[in-house]
Design an enzyme around this catalytic site. Structure first.
Site, PDB file in Angstrom:
ATOM      1  N   HIS A  64       0.849  -1.189   0.000  1.00  0.00           N
ATOM      2  CA  HIS A  64       0.000   0.000   0.000  1.00  0.00           C
ATOM      3  C   HIS A  64       0.886   1.241   0.000  1.00  0.00           C
ATOM      4  O   HIS A  64       1.701   1.436   0.910  1.00  0.00           O
ATOM      5  CB  HIS A  64      -0.907  -0.008   1.226  1.00  0.00           C
ATOM      6  CG  HIS A  64      -1.799   1.185   1.325  1.00  0.00           C
ATOM      7  ND1 HIS A  64      -2.782   1.456   0.409  1.00  0.00           N
ATOM      8  CD2 HIS A  64      -1.850   2.195   2.235  1.00  0.00           C
ATOM      9  CE1 HIS A  64      -3.410   2.559   0.741  1.00  0.00           C
ATOM     10  NE2 HIS A  64      -2.859   3.041   1.848  1.00  0.00           N
ATOM     11  N   ASP A 100       0.566   5.258  -0.109  1.00  0.00           N
ATOM     12  CA  ASP A 100      -0.273   6.448  -0.098  1.00  0.00           C
ATOM     13  C   ASP A 100       0.218   7.407  -1.173  1.00  0.00           C
ATOM     14  O   ASP A 100       1.397   7.782  -1.196  1.00  0.00           O
ATOM     15  CB  ASP A 100      -0.222   7.124   1.270  1.00  0.00           C
ATOM     16  CG  ASP A 100      -0.988   6.336   2.323  1.00  0.00           C
ATOM     17  OD1 ASP A 100      -2.060   5.801   1.989  1.00  0.00           O
ATOM     18  OD2 ASP A 100      -0.518   6.248   3.461  1.00  0.00           O
ATOM     19  N   ASP A 133      -7.713   1.275   3.070  1.00  0.00           N
ATOM     20  CA  ASP A 133      -7.293   2.243   4.079  1.00  0.00           C
ATOM     21  C   ASP A 133      -8.092   3.533   4.030  1.00  0.00           C
ATOM     22  O   ASP A 133      -7.565   4.601   4.300  1.00  0.00           O
ATOM     23  CB  ASP A 133      -5.795   2.557   3.891  1.00  0.00           C
ATOM     24  CG  ASP A 133      -5.232   3.348   5.067  1.00  0.00           C
ATOM     25  OD1 ASP A 133      -5.720   3.175   6.187  1.00  0.00           O
ATOM     26  OD2 ASP A 133      -4.301   4.145   4.844  1.00  0.00           O
ATOM     27  N   HIS A 170      -7.234   9.332  -0.328  1.00  0.00           N
ATOM     28  CA  HIS A 170      -7.828   9.263   1.013  1.00  0.00           C
ATOM     29  C   HIS A 170      -7.004   9.880   2.143  1.00  0.00           C
ATOM     30  O   HIS A 170      -7.398   9.768   3.312  1.00  0.00           O
ATOM     31  CB  HIS A 170      -8.180   7.806   1.358  1.00  0.00           C
ATOM     32  CG  HIS A 170      -6.991   6.889   1.474  1.00  0.00           C
ATOM     33  ND1 HIS A 170      -6.716   5.944   0.529  1.00  0.00           N
ATOM     34  CD2 HIS A 170      -6.025   6.782   2.399  1.00  0.00           C
ATOM     35  CE1 HIS A 170      -5.626   5.281   0.879  1.00  0.00           C
ATOM     36  NE2 HIS A 170      -5.188   5.771   2.019  1.00  0.00           N
TER      37      HIS A 170
END
Length: 1027
Positions: free
Chosen positions: A260, A262, A372, A577
């Site tokens: 993951h 970001d 997430d 997000h």
């Protein structure tokens, strides 16, 4: 071999085994101390510093200066390029040789002009394999380059990981050398570590745990760290233990590599590009070494970045995608926030993402992947289904602060009844490490035991990238089928969901939103980002509508599809997000605000170009036209351009998705009256509303004229500003805690009492100012327009607080157990009471343009133009305005803010009272077009029922002869409607949200228009083929 009988003292045997592989204790004589063999210094190392991130080709043109290990470089966000010259000793023939590189900066190794390996100490990647077994014909002298980013895996936070970045931090290389790596030591250490973890995780009451304890103790007895000839026998003991198999009924864990990343968070967008390269090139190296390894990867934006910046790496990724090992998932442009983007923006996330994946990799994603994000809209299942996705994976609801979500594998049913198979990995993480603890937690936490015997395990460092390591793969390989543990398969999302689908009849369902009981502050934090998002969504909507009209009215107009795609992708990127929710560092906020400004500037130009194309040519001194991009007729007061201090107003009536000439002499049925009363209060009335405002700007009375129904609760005042202490437990920008409600302080200090600004006619308004604190103040104009059913509050706040939360309250004369909030393509209800823990966990909720509290026959709605946080408790409706967190952005929300909200009492239901339409009107103002040859008004589209909203009109993707019209049912009713258009449409077909036509579902075009049937909250997309 003879041993004295072993006393069954669990602690001593366990700790003995732990110390045998410890990197702290007894490294002079334990196994860990033998992991590395001989070392050799580098021939030379030199460097140069750059304040910017530059390509490899540019770096090669720079002048490198000698560097000594331990010297500092930086500061934060700079880049230090290292040139590393090395020669491997001939004596190391047949040995595995690594470049050992330890630094607190993230690194990327370049060899022969290509990126080959990421180096991140926090991600357990501190060496680059030069050779698995040194041979004579291999090059012994090598020159490498290391691109060192002056930041860590999680940025450069001060004090805590989420603290604002330290701009002056310096970085060092702690170790850079050639070293012999002893693979046999690593293999045996992995065996011992896994056995030790089995002992710990299975506990004292488990027979299999004691078997592991005795096995690992015997391995320590057999193994002499100084004598590698003892290793095979020790490993043989471990392999006998691991090969003792499970039964056929054992739970199956589907292990998938995962990383993951970001797209921005504690680091800027630009650094994410390099994080992708560091992480993904390392994945490619692992795939070359481990033919069974499968890796899942989301976010089309990140693939696009790598394609642009690292084309060679992207080509390698494409190759592994074709082999089914590097698996694109998610189907969206970024892993967006699941609450705040508009419905159309969510559709565009999938449209841009899925089209990118199909173009670059030849297939669409089948799974939505959003592990997430801070909650999930009840319209997502329908949007997923419309984009060809029937499966969903996340784990974020495991973060719930109050209630434990009751399922891990279930069907999620959305607002319209659409269902998607949903899986929450029971390990409650998207960055596991392949340890025994991860496997045990996956088994133990599964809340659907007996219903679902398969679960996902996502392994690899995440958030800041990093991804899987060889050690993680080795751990999982040891215990693929080991008695006492779940069965482990290196698997794929498709295999996992196919297994779950095989027993789907046993699964439960969850209806409605997936509300995260945490991070409620993200509905309000970074108000300028929220404002930019709402305004840019509206601007892109308007450009598409007007461009579609211009396409049909002008033979020379070129629909700006490429430019619109660029602007949409910028907007979608900012909906990531940690950006739209405001939980990012100041540097990201600045980037996001710049992107919004880019959209505004380029978008305004596109809008006026398309407006100009609505007529063959402009007419000097011609009529000023009002443009309405919404699908209903609007009668409103508008401000005309002019240089006078007092705005010149006009009353206009404009048809749906159309234009009308501005007639400055037009008058409404009722004009506004404004009266200053003896007690200093101001009475305003427009034939619909009667309003009384006290000297402090509070609503003393809000009354519907026709029914004489008062909306403000007895003894209370509306438009009451309130200030709360806002100190969460840890996640500063993210969280507002329930206990903040106990610190309520009304804002009552008047710095400038109410005075009349507009004295009536087309508009009545008053203005006042309040002192919020010694640092912050507020000025507001309260506006009542002719024929307008709501009262507007245009607000300016100079905000300089620390850990405070500003809200505005409307206590209303309504009693209802539920309030209604607009969401994407519809609305839902949430309780106004706190009967259960599920109710009070919703003390702060999200909504879009409006919220409504209604009893039978009467209600009150609160509308807004850029806010998302709400609360309705009992009869008090609250709109959240501003927060002041200090991490990860110490300057979050400081400065001047401008926003508008409105209050709208109504008879009947909010549906029949046109609350939905009024909220749209507030957010999509009429636009003025000067110098037009317009002689009469005209309309491009209209819909026969107010229940159905024509949300979008745009050119179809990839074809110039068609438009896409997207409509949705907004009332929650089954309804038949007629869509009427004046455009030259020759054929209409249903299509999905990816604009793929369904040729079996032709829609007949009758003289009266296109007839359509809707279920409650159904989204319908039409492909309109032009003549």
């Amino acid at each position: 071999m003879y041993h004295q009988p072993v006393l069954k003292h669990r602690r001593t045997l366990l700790e003995r085994a732990e110390k045998f592989v410890s990197d702290v204790y007894f490294t002079d004589c334990n196994l860990r101390g033998r992991l590395y063999g001989e070392t050799c210094p580098l021939e030379s190392i030199s460097c140069f510093l750059s304040p910017k991130r530059i390509p490899f080709s540019d770096a090669m043109q720079q002048k490198f200066q000698p560097y000594s290990i331990g010297d500092s470089f930086g500061p934060t966000w700079w880049t230090c390029w290292f040139k590393v010259s090395l020669t491997i000793p001939d004596a190391w023939r047949g040995r595995q040789v690594h470049l050992r590189w330890e630094s607190d900066a993230e690194g990327l190794v370049w060899r022969d002009g290509l990126p080959v390996q990421g180096l991140t100490k926090e991600g357990e990647k501190t060496s680059y394999v030069l050779t698995e077994s040194l041979q004579d014909d291999e090059p012994h002298s090598v020159t490498l380059y290391v691109e060192a980013a002056c930041n860590g895996l999680f940025g450069a936070g001060q004090g805590t990981s989420i603290g604002p970045p330290d701009p002056n931090r310096k970085y060092t290389i702690q170790k850079a050398e050639l070293v012999v790596f002893n693979q046999d030591v690593r293999d045996l250490m992995t065996d011992i570590e896994m056995l030790v973890d089995i002992v710990k995780c299975l506990g004292e009451d488990n027979q299999r745990g004691y078997q592991a304890l005795f096995a690992v103790n015997e391995i320590v007895n057999l193994c002499d760290p100084a004598d590698p000839s003892t290793f095979p026998a020790a490993r043989g003991l471990a392999q006998r233990f691991f090969s003792q198999r499970n039964g056929q009924s054992q739970h199956v864990v589907h292990a998938m590599g995962h990383c993951h990343i970001d797209s921005a968070w504690l680091w800027p967008y630009e650094e994410t590009i390099r994080k992708c390269a560091r992480s993904w090139v390392t994945v490619i190296r692992l795939m070359e070494k481990n033919p069974e390894f499968v890796f899942t990867c989301s976010q089309a934006q990140q693939f696009e970045w790598v394609k642009s910046w690292y084309p060679g790496l992207f080509t390698q990724i494409q190759s592994f995608v074709q082999r089914g090992r590097f698996i694109p998932v998610g189907g969206t442009w970024v892993e967006m926030d699941g609450n705040l983007p508009s419905g159309e923006a969510m559709v565009r996330q999938f449209l841009e993402g899925q089209r990118f994946f199909h173009k670059e990799f030849g297939s669409y994603c089948k799974e939505f992947w959003l592990p997430d994000t801070f909650g999930y809209s009840a319209q997502l299942p329908q949007i997923m289904q419309g984009c060809g996705i029937t499966r969903f994976l996340t784990q974020k609801l495991s973060w719930n602060l109050v209630n434990t979500f009751p399922h891990n594998t279930f069907f999620w049913e959305g607002l319209d009844g659409s269902r998607v198979l949903t899986h929450f990995p029971p390990g409650n993480s998207y960055e596991m490490k392949g340890k025994v603890e991860d496997l045990i937690n996956t088994l133990k936490n599964n809340k659907d035991k007996g219903r679902a015997n398969h679960s996902a395990l996502l392994f690899g460092f995440g958030d800041g990238g990093g991804g899987p390591t060889q050690l993680m793969l080795d751990r999982l390989q040891r215990v693929q089928d080991t008695d006492g543990l779940p069965n482990v398969q290196i698997s794929s999302p498709d295999r996992l969901f196919s297994e779950l689908e095989a027993n789907e009849s046993l699964l439960c369902s969850w209806t409605g939103e997936l509300f995260l009981e945490l991070h409620n502050g993200t509905y309000t934090t970074q108000a300028q980002i929220k404002l930019g998002n709402r305004q840019c969504e509206a601007l892109l909507h308007d450009i598409e509508v007007v461009s579609s009209l211009a396409l049909c009215r002008s033979q020379t107009f070129q629909y700006p599809s490429s430019r619109l795609q660029e602007l949409w992708r910028l907007l979608l990127l900012n909906q990531f997000h940690d950006v739209l929710p405001g939980s990012c560092i100041e540097m990201v906020v600045q980037d996001a605000l710049k992107y919004y400004q880019d959209i505004r500037q380029a978008g305004s130009k596109l809008l006026w170009e398309s407006c100009g194309a609505l007529w063959a040519e402009a007419q000097e001194g011609g009529a000023t036209a009002a443009l309405n991009t919404l699908p209903w007729e609007r009668s409103e007061v508008i401000s005309l351009p002019g240089g006078t201090a007092e705005p010149q107003l006009a009353f206009v009536k404009v048809p749906s998705i159309g234009v009308a000439a501005v007639n400055e002499s037009a008058q409404p049925v009722h004009r506004v009256s404004v009266t200053v009363q003896a007690d200093g209060t101001v009475l305003m009335e427009n034939g619909i509303l009667r309003v009384v405002i006290d000297t402090a700007g509070r609503l003393v009375s809000l009354c519907l004229v026709e029914t004489n129904r008062e909306a403000i609760a007895d003894g209370c005042s509306g438009n009451q500003f309130v200030l709360f202490d806002d100190i969460p437990l840890f996640w500063d920008a993210w969280d507002v805690m329930d206990y903040h409600l106990q610190t309520r302080k009304p804002v009552v200090k008047v710095s400038s009492p109410v005075k009349v600004v507009s004295s009536g006619g087309l508009r009545g308004s008053v203005k006042f100012s309040l002192t919020i604190s010694g640092n912050s103040s507020l000025t507001q104009e309260i506006i009542l327009d002719a024929m307008c059913p709501y009262l507007k509050f245009t607000t300016q706040v100079d905000w300089a607080e620390s850990h405070k939360f500003l809200k505005v309250e409307f206590p209303v004369r309504v009693r209802s157990p539920n309030a209604t909030y607009e969401i994407q393509f519809g609305h839902l209800q949430r309780p106004t009471h706190r009967n259960t823990s599920w109710d009070w966990a919703r003390f702060e909720v999200w909504g879009h343009k409006w919220a409504d509290l209604s009893e039978h026959g009467f209600g009150v709605a609160v509308l807004n133009d850029c806010k998302y946080g709400y609360s309705t408790f009992g009869n008090t409706m609250t709109l959240s305005l501003l927060r002041a967190p200090k991490s990860p952005d110490a300057s979050a929300d400081m400065g001047c803010h401008q926003f508008t909200y409105a209050v709208m009492p109504h008879t009947g239901s909010f549906q029949d009272a046109s609350v939905i339409q009024c909220a749209y009107n507030l957010n999509y103002p009429l636009r003025l077009i000067p110098d037009t040859p317009l002689s009469r008004s005209w309309s491009g589209f209209s819909v026969s029922s107010p229940a159905v909203v024509l949300e979008t009109v745009k050119q179809a993707e990839g074809r110039k002869d068609a438009l896409v019209a997207r409509l949705y049912e907004s009332h929650g009713s089954s309804v038949s409607v007629t869509l009427t258009t004046s455009l030259p449409v020759r054929e209409a077909l249903h299509c999905d949200l990816l604009e793929r036509p369904d040729s079996s579902r032709l829609v007949p075009i009758r003289e009266s228009g296109i007839h359509l049937n809707f279920r409650p909250f159904q989204i319908v997309s039409l492909l309109l083929i032009l003549k």
